[in-house]
Write a protein that holds these residues in place. Structure first.
Motif, PDB file in Angstrom:
ATOM      1  N   PHE A  25       0.837  -1.200   0.000  1.00  0.00           N
ATOM      2  CA  PHE A  25       0.000   0.000   0.000  1.00  0.00           C
ATOM      3  C   PHE A  25       0.879   1.260   0.000  1.00  0.00           C
ATOM      4  O   PHE A  25       0.568   2.237  -0.677  1.00  0.00           O
ATOM      5  N   LEU A  75      -6.719   4.135   4.961  1.00  0.00           N
ATOM      6  CA  LEU A  75      -5.857   4.546   3.844  1.00  0.00           C
ATOM      7  C   LEU A  75      -6.555   5.655   3.065  1.00  0.00           C
ATOM      8  O   LEU A  75      -7.777   5.636   2.897  1.00  0.00           O
ATOM      9  N   VAL A  84      -7.817  -0.226  -3.707  1.00  0.00           N
ATOM     10  CA  VAL A  84      -7.428  -1.228  -2.703  1.00  0.00           C
ATOM     11  C   VAL A  84      -8.173  -2.539  -2.912  1.00  0.00           C
ATOM     12  O   VAL A  84      -7.587  -3.614  -2.796  1.00  0.00           O
TER      13      VAL A  84
END
Ligand code: CDP
Ligand code: MG
Length: 153
Positions: A25, A75, A84
């Motif tokens: 990420f 996030l 994601v």
């Protein structure tokens, strides 16, 4: 700018994969704005998975998700909810494409390592379940101008 709730599930913590998957990420340029290690209680599990509580397999899901600590995080990024979910791949690690997180690290339909919100309403609801407003740390990293052009945000 969007936000999404992710959980590094108990299998991810037990297998010590949190760091490697968090790196994906970070490498993608997503911004971590909240993060904590915690246990999910049965009550929180039922709220989180409200859409699945009536399903035959829910009791085993609850036992799994409450069976060890998780890392919860928020996030932030452009189109982060979809981005994601695509990074995770299909629900089952047996079906998820190679190159996705579940496809690369999971061989299970249940123990698929990471949860991510599946839409804007779910993201808002789930962020509220796991984090108080003051636990979300608003910030802009100085590298941001090297991650995307100024007119993209
Ligand atoms: O996580 P995702 O949105 O991809 O899948 P879901 O269909 O919303 O299911 C939520 C979670 O329940 C999955 O991520 C699995 O961990 C678990 N699950 C399960 O234990 N047994 C199933 N037959 C389907 C899902
Ligand atoms: Mg889901």
């Amino acid at each position: 700018m969007e936000r999404t709730l992710i959980l590094f599930k108990p299998d991810c913590v037990q297998r010590r994969l949190v760091g490697r998957i968090l790196s994906r990420f970070e490498d993608k340029g997503l911004n971590v704005v909240a993060m904590k290690l915690m246990h999910i209680t049965p009550d929180l599990a039922k709220q989180h998975y409200a859409e699945h509580v009536q399903k035959g397999w829910y009791p085993t899901l609850e036992a799994f998700i409450t069976g060890g600590p998780v890392v919860a995080a928020v996030l932030e990024g452009l189109e982060v909810i979809r981005v994601v979910r695509e990074m995770l791949g299909a629900t089952s690690g047996l079906k998820a494409a190679a190159g996705t997180i579940r496809g690369d690290f999971s061989s299970s339909r249940q123990m698929n390592l990471v949860h991510a919100s599946d839409g804007p309403e779910a993201a808002a609801r789930e962020i509220g379940l796991y984090f108080k407003k003051e636990e979300i740390v608003e910030h802009t990293l100085t590298i941001t101008p090297w991650l995307r052009a100024g007119d993209e945000a």
